[in-house]
Scaffold this active site. Structure first.
Site, PDB file in Angstrom:
ATOM      1  NE  ARG A   1     -23.046   5.028   2.996  1.00  0.00           N
ATOM      2  CZ  ARG A   1     -24.077   5.318   2.218  1.00  0.00           C
ATOM      3  NH1 ARG A   1     -25.290   5.263   2.704  1.00  0.00           N
ATOM      4  NH2 ARG A   1     -23.895   5.654   0.971  1.00  0.00           N
TER       5      ARG A   1
ATOM      6  CG  PHE B   1     -16.962   2.600   5.841  1.00  0.00           C
ATOM      7  CD1 PHE B   1     -16.947   1.907   4.654  1.00  0.00           C
ATOM      8  CD2 PHE B   1     -16.245   3.780   5.933  1.00  0.00           C
ATOM      9  CE1 PHE B   1     -16.233   2.380   3.571  1.00  0.00           C
ATOM     10  CE2 PHE B   1     -15.524   4.253   4.862  1.00  0.00           C
ATOM     11  CZ  PHE B   1     -15.518   3.560   3.671  1.00  0.00           C
TER      12      PHE B   1
ATOM     13  N   GLY C   1     -15.011   7.474  -0.133  1.00  0.00           N
ATOM     14  CA  GLY C   1     -15.630   6.237  -0.642  1.00  0.00           C
ATOM     15  C   GLY C   1     -17.013   5.989  -0.046  1.00  0.00           C
ATOM     16  CD  GLU C   2     -18.815   1.305   1.333  1.00  0.00           C
ATOM     17  OE1 GLU C   2     -19.759   1.410   2.117  1.00  0.00           O
ATOM     18  OE2 GLU C   2     -18.153   0.273   1.200  1.00  0.00           O
ATOM     19  N   GLY C   3     -19.910   7.034  -0.815  1.00  0.00           N
ATOM     20  CA  GLY C   3     -20.678   8.266  -0.589  1.00  0.00           C
ATOM     21  C   GLY C   3     -19.799   9.310   0.061  1.00  0.00           C
TER      22      GLY C   3
END
Ligand SMILES: Cc1cc2nc3c(=O)[nH]c(=O)nc-3n(C[C@H](O)[C@H](O)[C@H](O)COP(=O)(O)OP(=O)(O)OC[C@H]3O[C@@H](n4cnc5c(N)ncnc54)[C@H](O)[C@@H]3O)c2cc1C
Length: 593
Positions: A296, A299, A416-418
């Site tokens: 994250r 990200f 994505g990713e949560g």
């Protein structure tokens, strides 16, 4: 009916246990964001604005210069999007530049750079091509990170060097048809073999980036808990040469980040040696969550890079395109968009830098900050792309310009990713845990006030102190003192609302997502403001005149206003009407749109 209710309650209890284990296991460590919920401001972790040490900065500048040269010569984001593939020469070129091992230790061939330095590298790639930045993120921040953090020395020796050299690709396989946001609901089963030497995996995974082209996959599967009639999720290292490994679809057709290969996989009686368990058995979700914390941060860096590109494109267009005898940039409604974009990009960079520095300092708990960074930057980028698109007008819609691709690419970030909704709820609930615990202790102690007098007194003092006194936000530049005071006062008000919320809703807060969202939004604005103030302060200290950074001031004014609004709307009378409207359609046999 009765049975359905019992089933629903048992499901709820199961989810609560999983959330409890995932989010709240172990002692509660108080990071910067968690302390905001207690009305405190941990200045040392945000101020002064973190910088990369001079020696590493020189190394980073060299790496960035080589990377830019390579990307200028070899990266064609439009072709990657059109052909839905990242060419081998790009993958190998990035490997030669050491991009896949930037933060890996030197013993495995990495460059041992800090997370802050690596974020600068990812910002550069993210400013050009989202497919490539997500590919690198999966290879480095997610795929390899699980091995770095949880691998045994033997696993690291075996797997890391070829990943760092880019000879092998990594993937991270958690998502399944029944386990998306509800990651704890993994259905892939890993049954121990009779002699205990293997696990036999059966199940399916979907939406797995690199899933069909990776040579090393971290796969989550459900294993029995010894001595109990229960199962838990365990992480396994899987290689595609294991019999029973099947790629059902190597490249699912999709809207954006089309250069990445998103796969559907199946495991049919696939035998995985027990030596391939990654991390503690039964703690696979913790492995996943910890690994995603790193992902994250980058990200945030990739979104910052893309945001800067949007700003540049919008500025170039607004300077040159003429309508009504003037450039677009002369119209106030265009200026407003450019200014909003500049403020957003400034804040995204500041928040990314501060969050990465928390990792570099070796702090153990930054999960709230990385969750805030993910939600904040992905939403900010979506608004920025939209603003740039609008400034471009019709030209943005056509494939000879980059904005239509950037718009398509940006959409995945909020899922994505949560998914951002899940993380928003997470931010509020994890944040409230500290004050919630204090309240619980206070209530318990109040039932025995004389024997626990000292404890009651101390907790009460702490709560009252936070409610009446705004924390100090120590800026070094005199012109920023009023902003520091306003931020401190907002942190105090935020804490008052957190306390009121806990008293009003008690454990029912777990179900009150409207309320959670307002608290999480206020918390994100406060965290972002602290990062922006710190960055602005550092720029002034380095000699910039106070009016040289209007984007910082614009961001702070807007963030304070948004935070105040979230807090003022804590008990919004619209909430029941929102529920009633949605339920009008959602209830079985409800209205058909
Ligand atoms: C291009 C792409 C690449 C991906 N790469 C990978 C990968 O490499 N590895 C991997 O394991 N996974 C990967 N994923 C999967 C991704 O992480 C999931 O799509 C994501 O976690 C959401 O799960 P879902 O799609 O099943 O949505 P669902 O869980 O069905 O959720 C749909 C929506 O419902 C809402 N929602 C869900 N739960 C809640 C809640 N509790 N409260 C409020 N709202 C809620 C949210 O708005 C959410 O967007 C990828 C997905 C895509 C599209």
């Amino acid at each position: 009916m009765h049975e359905t209710k019992i089933q629903a309650e048992s499901e709820r209890q199961k989810q609560m246990r999983a959330a409890e284990e995932l989010l709240f296991a172990g002692p509660q460590k108080l990071g910067m964001a968690k302390r905001l919920f207690l009305g405190r401001f941990v200045a040392d972790w945000v101020m002064p604005y973190p910088t990369i040490p001079a020696r590493e900065q020189a190394e980073l500048e060299g790496a960035l210069a080589r990377l830019r040269n390579f990307l200028d010569a070899h990266l064609d984001p439009a072709a990657i999007d059109r052909q839905a593939d990242i060419p081998r020469e790009v993958i190998e070129g990035l490997a030669r530049l050491g991009v896949y091992g930037m933060t890996a230790p030197r013993e495995v061939g990495g460059s041992a750079l800090s997370q802050m330095a690596y974020c600068r590298v990812m910002e550069e790639i993210g400013s050009r091509c989202a497919s490539t930045s997500i590919f690198v993120n999966v290879q480095h921040s997610v795929g390899m990170r699980a091995l770095l953090l949880f691998g045994t020395p033997e696993q690291q020796r075996r797997c890391l060097p070829p990943l760092v050299r880019g000879e092998q690709l990594a993937a991270f396989a958690l998502t399944e048809p029944e386990a998306g946001s509800d990651a704890a609901n993994v259905q892939t089963v890993a049954r121990p073999s009779a002699d205990g030497s293997h696990f036999i995996l059966n199940g399916q995974k979907r939406y797995i980036t690199n899933g069909g082209i990776a040579q090393v996959l971290t796969v989550m599967a459900r294993t029995p808990v010894p001595g109990k009639n229960e199962t838990a999720v365990t992480a396994f290292l899987v290689t595609p040469d294991m019999p029973g490994f099947e790629v059902l679809e190597p490249r699912m057709e999709k809207l954006g980040i089309r250069g990445t290969a998103t796969a559907r996989l199946a495991f049919r009686d696939m035998r995985v040696p027990k030596e391939n368990i990654l991390g503690p058995p039964g703690k696979g979700l913790k492995v996943a969550l910890t690994v995603l914390d790193f992902g994250r941060t980058t990200f945030g860096a990739c979104c910052t890079g893309a945001a800067k590109t949007c700003l540049r494109l919008a500025v170039e267009h607004a300077r040159t395109r003429r309508q009504f005898g003037r450039t677009l940039g002369e119209f106030e409604l265009v200026k407003k968009k450019i200014a909003r974009m500049a403020a957003g990009a400034y804040a995204m960079e500041a928040m990314t830098t501060v969050t990465a520095s928390l990792i570099d300092r070796g702090l153990e708990d930054y999960m709230l900050e990385t969750a805030m960074l993910k939600v904040f930057t992905t939403e900010a980028l979506w608004l920025l792309v939209n603003d740039a698109f609008q400034v471009y007008g019709g030209a943005a819609y056509f494939t000879d310009q980059p904005l239509e691709r950037m718009l398509r690419d940006a959409r995945i970030n909020q899922i994505g990713e949560g998914a951002n909704e899940v993380l928003t709820s997470f931010i509020a609930l994890v944040g409230m845990r500290g004050p919630g615990q204090q309240f619980q202790e206070l209530m318990e102690s109040l039932s025995r006030p004389w024997s626990e007098f000292r404890k009651v007194w101390l907790i009460g003092l702490d709560r009252v102190g936070a409610a009446v006194r705004a924390p100090d936000v120590p800026v070094r530049s005199a012109p920023l003192a009023p902003f520091g005071r306003r931020l401190g006062e907002l942190i105090r008000r935020f804490n008052v609302e957190v306390n009121r919320t806990l008293i009003r809703h008690r454990e029912e807060i777990l179900e009150r997502q409207y309320v959670q969202e307002r608290l999480a939004r206020a918390a994100m604005e406060l965290f972002a403001s602290a990062c922006v103030l710190s960055r602005w302060d550092a720029e002034l200290q380095a000699g910039a005149p106070p009016d040289a950074t209007p984007a910082a001031e614009l961001f702070l004014r807007g963030a304070f206003r948004r935070a105040r609004r979230s807090l003022a709307e804590m008990n919004d009378a619209d909430d029941p009407v929102v529920t009633a409207t949605a339920d009008w359609f959602l209830k079985p046999g409800g209205a058909v749109p």
